[in-house]
Design an enzyme around this catalytic site. Sequence first.
Site, PDB file in Angstrom:
ATOM      1  N   PRO A 191      49.432   0.161  70.566  1.00 53.98           N
ATOM      2  CA  PRO A 191      49.159  -0.011  69.076  1.00 53.98           C
ATOM      3  C   PRO A 191      50.280  -0.340  68.158  1.00 53.98           C
ATOM      4  CG  PRO A 191      48.520   2.255  70.130  1.00 53.98           C
ATOM      5  CD  PRO A 191      49.248   1.673  71.078  1.00 53.98           C
ATOM      6  N   ARG A 230      82.537  -7.741 115.155  1.00 51.57           N
ATOM      7  CA  ARG A 230      82.517  -6.413 114.980  1.00 51.57           C
ATOM      8  C   ARG A 230      83.399  -5.577 115.752  1.00 51.57           C
ATOM      9  NH1 ARG A 230      80.899  -1.956 112.681  1.00 51.57           N
ATOM     10  NH2 ARG A 230      78.814  -1.131 113.013  1.00 51.57           N
ATOM     11  N   HIS A 258      76.717   0.434  98.335  1.00 48.55           N
ATOM     12  CA  HIS A 258      77.249   1.791  97.774  1.00 48.55           C
ATOM     13  C   HIS A 258      76.410   2.221  96.682  1.00 48.55           C
ATOM     14  CE1 HIS A 258      81.028   1.374 100.156  1.00 48.55           C
ATOM     15  NE2 HIS A 258      80.302   1.994 100.972  1.00 48.55           N
TER      16      HIS A 258
END
Length: 1091
Positions: free
Chosen positions: A109, A379, A750
């Site tokens: 409205p 890795r 994070h």
Amino acid sequence: MSAKAISEQTGKELLYKYICTTSAIQNRFKYARVTPDTDWARLLQDHPWLLSQSLVVKPDQLIKRRGKLGLIGVNLTLDGVKSWLKPRLGQEATVGKATGFLKNFLIEPFVPHTQEEEFYVCIYATREGDYVLFHHEGGVDVGDVDAKAQKLLVGVDEKLNPEDIKKHLLVHAPEDKKEILASFISGLFNFYEDLYFTYLEINPLVVTKDGVYVLDLAAKVDATADYICKVKWGDIEFPPPFGREAYPEEAYIADLDAKSGASLKLTLLNPKGRIWTMVAGGGASVVYSDTICDLGGVNELANYGEYSGAPSEQQTYDYAKTILSLMTREKHPDGKILIIGGSIANFTNVAATFKGIVRAIRDYQGPLKEHEVTIFVRRGGPNYQEGLRVMGEVGKTTGIPIHVFGTETHMTAIVGMALGHRPIPNQPPTAAHTANFLLNASGSTSTPAPSRTASFSESRTDEVAPAKKAKPAMLQGKSATLFSRHTKAIVWGMQTRAVQGMLDFDYVCSRDEPSVAAMVYPFTGDHKQKFYWGHKEILIPVFKNMADAMKKHPEVDVLINFASLRSAYDSTMETMNYAQIRTIAIIAEGIPEALTRKLIKKADQKGVTIIGPATVGGIKPGCFKIGNTGGMLDNILASKLYRPGSVAYVSRSGGMSNELNNIISRTTDGVYEGVAIGGDRYPGSTFMDHVLRYQDTAGVKMIVVLGEIGGTEEYKICRGVTEGRITKPVVCWCIGTCAAMFSSEVQFGHAGACANQASETAVAKNQALKEAGVFVPRSFDELGEIIQSVYEDLVARGVIVPAQEVPPPTVPMDYSWARELGLIRKPASFMTSICDERGQELIYAGMPITEVFKEEMGIGGVLGLLWFQKRLPKYSCQFIEMCLMVTADHGPAVSGAHNTIICARAGKDLVSSLTSGLLTIGDRFGGALDAAAKMFSKAFDSGIIPMEFVNKMKKEGKLIMGIGHRVKSINNPDMRVQILKDYVRQHFPATPLLDYALEVEKITTSKKPNLILNVDGLIGVAFVDMLRHCGSFTREEADEYIDIGALNGIFVLGRSMGFIGHYLDQKRLKQGLYRHPWDDISYVLPEHMSM
């Protein structure tokens, strides 16, 4: 991540439901959502006010400054709203650098009001508490509210009352509106706190004579508080930032993440991009994105994501196949690149996770070759050599170009190789295997003598503290030294692997005794747990109660908290009630920020240092390590963490802290101390806390800080250096520089890695650090070079004196780990070939349980897999099920059912009652299946005709097993036999033994009508026909299953259903103890005894 933005509609819905205020809030729940799929007739039916009021329409897609952008339609009729939406709904729009589709609008409205009735209110969280901002001139032209608004800090655990609001915030507000505003802001703050909001802005807030109107609202909630707020929040949605679509693959990975203890994240930035990443670790994932963008790959970067926290092989398979599926949908003229990167893991078994990725690569080898994908792998961590080996092997077997590197290669070097900025080595140097570190004798090889500090002691008498005086490094009561060679800790949680890792570290550091004094685990009683101290076995007490552990171990001053995110807060609060504890490490990720701030406040009051939450911990070489920090022993030895060096570091990321261990050990004399403060927005201790500790620690000669996008802690280091409080050389790099290059906001791995303002960006912080005199590399790629340069300068100036390396003691390898590495073998105590429960899903004889249900194999099919290791034809499965049905029960009078009933009525449990019934099965009861099968098979196979067989058995005085019935006869047939016989003749490919048995029946019934082929006999001979002729068994296999008693198994399994039924029946009927009546017992005693 923690703080997540919610839509305006969600924010208002929660506000209208749960705000408690005396101010009259108008237009509650008066909003209507419009999308391209909206049914306007239904919308009007649900919201009739749309036809009777003037309206406002605006997009609800996390777009800031909509008014300035002309994206708000004001004071419109419904037709006006539709006209306004027509050129916008579903159309593309550009907001700042982001381009996206406008597809979610809100109609509300229209509220007629004047400029004087518009106000601005905002509440946002900081480490110290929550700031409340108020400005008496709200609306689209509010301007720089930070400079103009009245501001009030509400401290942690403090309340905001209306009087404070009037006094500090409503200074310039109209007098006649102060009461209403004070009541509303007070209620708003309580609502903000109760529902764990981190940001809540209303602009404008309109106050008229009719009441309060919330016109525009923007909000973020702490998503980690879901377990607390689920009832009030409901199924809350977190829309993506404008300009980035919500992809089903992102939702799929988010769902996997929610169901896993590990962390799995995926954000699609450019699905048509050429460069894809699959990175292990929240910090490492940011570093790889930074490096790709630094090397000019920002427009080709397709995704951001990370996996961490030791996901299983299946989870990494699901994660990897999602990425491979996405990257092989559209071809790129230059081919594509997949970077499978990561730092050195602390506790994740690299081989296990890589096996999941390798499975996915094998599954997608065709599309990967078709799209010319080249894969680069780097890795380190537990069992990484095996992980790299299997990754290299899959490259050779599939023909996909896969370049594999380990810890000997700088973490981000593969990015330069992938993008053509550095050459790809033909044979990269290989790091030593785990066994080389752990199994070699100490003196078996000569030890090199690299540079390191001259003494192993923590401080030397000839060291001089910094000359410049400054305020104390830590808050009052907090020690500059957290750990020593005599530190003792209590571990909260049954983390036996982490504790053993700490003990092995203690042993290799030549500590006199273990650093773990006790464990606390509230879910078991007090007991002792066995661990190894070198070769010896030792016992460590486990307490149910923390109070008992503290009382019996007063020497403990560190607690390592492995409690889950739901109980970490309470257990940490309890810990701080014990004055002996000076340091607490909180490992758990996902503690709501509001609770973390309460922990920080209490810790500051008590003088306790908190490391974490969301951390792997910290390490002080030669002294103490927290939990899994530093990884397994091979990494401890490779990075020389068993003795102190001269370099102290502090980082947010646990994985990146291990990478720093590697970099520092390769470029300097090693690590003196390292702490990972954790990835949350409000870590328990800050960068500056630890930097000042290092500044005041004589053994530390230089400091390394790995900062991060988000927060402003790094600026305190700038001030410390410029003010002379920090005099030791500091090397610092803030990761997350790529964020400025993305068109829409990206939440990194994070929770705290997100810039809320320009000063929080990594670029701004790196620039400020450089201007302050801190050593700042040009990129993370150069971090090692800068560290080495500063270190060599300190050596040249004599600040660091090279010293001889001392070899550490040899530590025996755990048997289980040695076996996993393939270093030893041992005969297994048991062998099984039917079932494997070790993987992601249960496997029956090589068939996953999902396939069993998918193929609708039923009980018969499962029995075929478990008993015969065969996938039987459908008719065989049905036959087995029919056998189980007809043998299920034969009334309460038979011996097995009778025993079961007697036992049940004696009050015994189900298992005891069932067992008593089963123990009656033998030659006289139920054992005829096996005997009938063997007897008829032998006769048939020997070639004698049925008449000869009958005569032979009669001559030998033996009964023909499977022939005869007490009640049934040729004239009163057993319907069980009839059903089975009809089925077998209709479906079996051949029934020679059944035909033979029926010929025998003709002979026996001609002599006596009840000498029929009974149900035992029919099942026996039909089963032999099935085994011999279904095509799944050789003749030898079929005969073996008959010999080892498989048929009796059918009777035992089937009749167990009936016995259980009798047990439940007796319990349901509440039958009492059974005593047999005397009149049914014939007492026959010897005569001389009865006299």
